[in-house]
Design a protein around this motif. Structure first.
Motif, mmCIF file in Angstrom:
data_model
loop_
_atom_site.group_PDB
_atom_site.id
_atom_site.type_symbol
_atom_site.label_atom_id
_atom_site.label_comp_id
_atom_site.label_asym_id
_atom_site.label_seq_id
_atom_site.Cartn_x
_atom_site.Cartn_y
_atom_site.Cartn_z
ATOM 1 N N ILE A 1 3.411 3.553 2.702
ATOM 2 C CA ILE A 1 2.660 3.997 3.885
ATOM 3 C C ILE A 1 1.739 2.900 4.436
ATOM 4 C CG2 ILE A 1 0.788 5.116 2.585
ATOM 5 C CD1 ILE A 1 0.948 7.337 4.862
ATOM 6 N N TYR B 1 -8.615 -0.741 1.202
ATOM 7 C CA TYR B 1 -9.411 -0.401 0.015
ATOM 8 C C TYR B 1 -9.762 -1.674 -0.740
ATOM 9 C CZ TYR B 1 -7.188 4.014 1.125
ATOM 10 O OH TYR B 1 -6.724 5.123 1.795
ATOM 11 N N ILE C 1 6.841 12.783 -0.274
ATOM 12 C CA ILE C 1 6.795 12.508 -1.722
ATOM 13 C C ILE C 1 7.190 13.771 -2.491
ATOM 14 C CG2 ILE C 1 5.317 11.775 -3.657
ATOM 15 C CD1 ILE C 1 3.472 10.495 -1.393
ATOM 16 N N CYS D 1 3.441 11.987 4.949
ATOM 17 C CA CYS D 1 4.035 11.235 3.838
ATOM 18 C C CYS D 1 3.917 12.048 2.549
ATOM 19 C CB CYS D 1 3.277 9.911 3.764
ATOM 20 S SG CYS D 1 3.601 8.900 2.362
ATOM 21 N N LYS D 2 2.832 12.809 2.464
ATOM 22 C CA LYS D 2 2.599 13.643 1.288
ATOM 23 C C LYS D 2 3.786 14.563 1.020
ATOM 24 C CE LYS D 2 -2.037 14.886 -0.010
ATOM 25 N NZ LYS D 2 -3.256 15.645 0.232
#
Ligand SMILES: Cc1ncc(COP(=O)(O)O)c(C=O)c1O
Length: 380
Positions: free
Chosen positions: A197, A314, A97, A93-94
């Motif tokens: 994500i 998180y 982007i 996914c990085k």
């Protein structure tokens, strides 16, 4: 000596200083990756693909079967309509982007980030010679502050980058907020980069809503996701981006220039994983249960303020009641309580908070919270 990229000095270290692998007895509440192995059913598809000789170059965006699976997944799960040819499967996914920023942005342009935001955005934007503009969310729920967003817009603003469910805050933006984001983007002619994500990990009544499903949103939204979190596939480096045709052309070109495509023999496994719910759901349910446990345990620590996280894995804790700043809190928690966590001031807008990742098992969660409680009893 020849010089290096002159934007490099603007790139921060992210969480690096607080992510150093600690001694074994330390409870690590820092790592943002599932503690599960990739399910066997998914792994076996790679073996089959290798045996079938799927080791050669193939289509840039990914095999038609894989892109059609992503298209079907986005449609069935989130009502996002995107033609399979407008999808690019990327190395994580990085990288998706990065392609969106590279393919659609220009040096000097500004990107709105809803702060605190995952530090990689900041690094990528800065590397490309663009400017990250951190717009603090409302506290304590960390939802978008639309007045502040409106005020932060200049003639250089090109993108608004959103991430819901959110890392680091766990916030899931409401349907009305997503409508308001699309409205803002239309009025100021912005691209919306939607890092979704964690979209399958929503614990609230309201679901993840894609800006691409709101009228006027599809033509300006790049949907960005990946396999790392929901399918425990972090090391596979598989992600995707999808958007309207002109944007998709730019995303394809970035991939052609940068990576050609993701490894051919991972493509069948990736396509299979998207619908392997029997394998994904046990992990999903484990995170859901851990969210309850960590919230209950942290709520029993009088010096901390917590809210139930809405999504992802998180939880953000307000540590102001301890009298420490968040970096001191994180350093001392590691040294004095053997608990590793991330001080949220590593991200602009996170001052006074720490991020805990509950991608760890329940005994660890209970023990880590017990250590924090006993430590704070001693020192506060
Ligand atoms: C918000 C967010 N986006 C993207 C990523 C990276 O995903 P990938 O492993 O697919 O590059 C992460 C990983 O921590 C994340 O938290």
């Amino acid at each position: 000596m020849p010089s290096v990229n002159n934007h490099l000095d603007k790139v921060g270290k992210g969480f690096a200083d607080f992510l150093t692998p600690p001694l074994e007895h330390v409870i690590r509440f820092t790592v943002g990756q599932p503690d599960f192995p990739t399910p066997d059913s998914i792994k076996s598809k790679v073996v089959e693909a290798l045996d079938a000789g799927k080791t050669t170059y193939t289509r840039t965006g990914g095999s038609p079967e894989l892109c059609k699976s992503v298209s079907r997944f986005l449609n069935e799960r989130f009502s996002i309509t995107v033609d399979w040819e407008n999808i690019v499967v990327t190395p994580g996914c990085k990288q998706a982007i990065l392609y969106a920023l590279m393919g659609l942005g220009n040096p000097g342009e500004e990107v709105l980030l809803l702060a605190p935001a995952w530090p990689t955005y900041d690094a990528q934007i800065s590397l490309l010679g663009m400017t990250p503009v951190h717009v603090p969310c409302t506290t304590p729920d960390f939802h978008p502050d639309f007045d502040a967003l409106e005020k932060a817009i200049t003639e250089k603003t090109k993108f608004i980058l959103i991430n819901s469910p959110n890392n680091p805050t766990g916030a899931v933006y409401t349907p009305d907020e997503v409508v308001a984001i699309v409205d803002l983007a239309i009025r100021h002619d912005l691209w919306i980069l939607d890092d979704m994500i964690y979209a399958t990990m929503v614990w609230t009544e309201h679901p993840y809503v894609s800006p691409a499903t709101i009228p006027g949103g599809a033509e300006r939204t790049i949907t960005i996701g990946g396999w790392s979190k929901s399918w425990a596939m972090t090391g596979w480096r598989l992600g995707f981006c999808a958007g309207p045709p002109a944007a998709a052309k730019a995303l394809h070109l970035c991939q052609t220039s940068a990576a050609t495509h993701v490894p051919t023999f991972t493509m069948d496994a990736a396509a299979f994983a998207l619908f392997a719910d029997d394998d994904r759901m046990p992990m999903h349910n484990a995170f859901k249960e851990r969210r309850e446990v960590i919230f209950t345990e942290l709520s029993n620590i009088p010096q901390l303020k917590v809210r139930k996280p809405e999504g992802a894995f998180y939880i953000i804790i307000d540590i102001e009641g301890t009298g420490m700043d968040d970096k001191t809190f994180a350093r001392r928690a590691l040294e004095e309580a053997d608990v590793q966590l991330i001080p949220a001031s590593l991200m602009p807008g996170g001052e006074g908070f720490c991020r805990i990742s509950y991608a760890t098992n329940i005994p660890n969660i209970i023990e880590g919270c017990k250590r924090l409680r006993e430590w704070l009893e001693r020192v506060c």
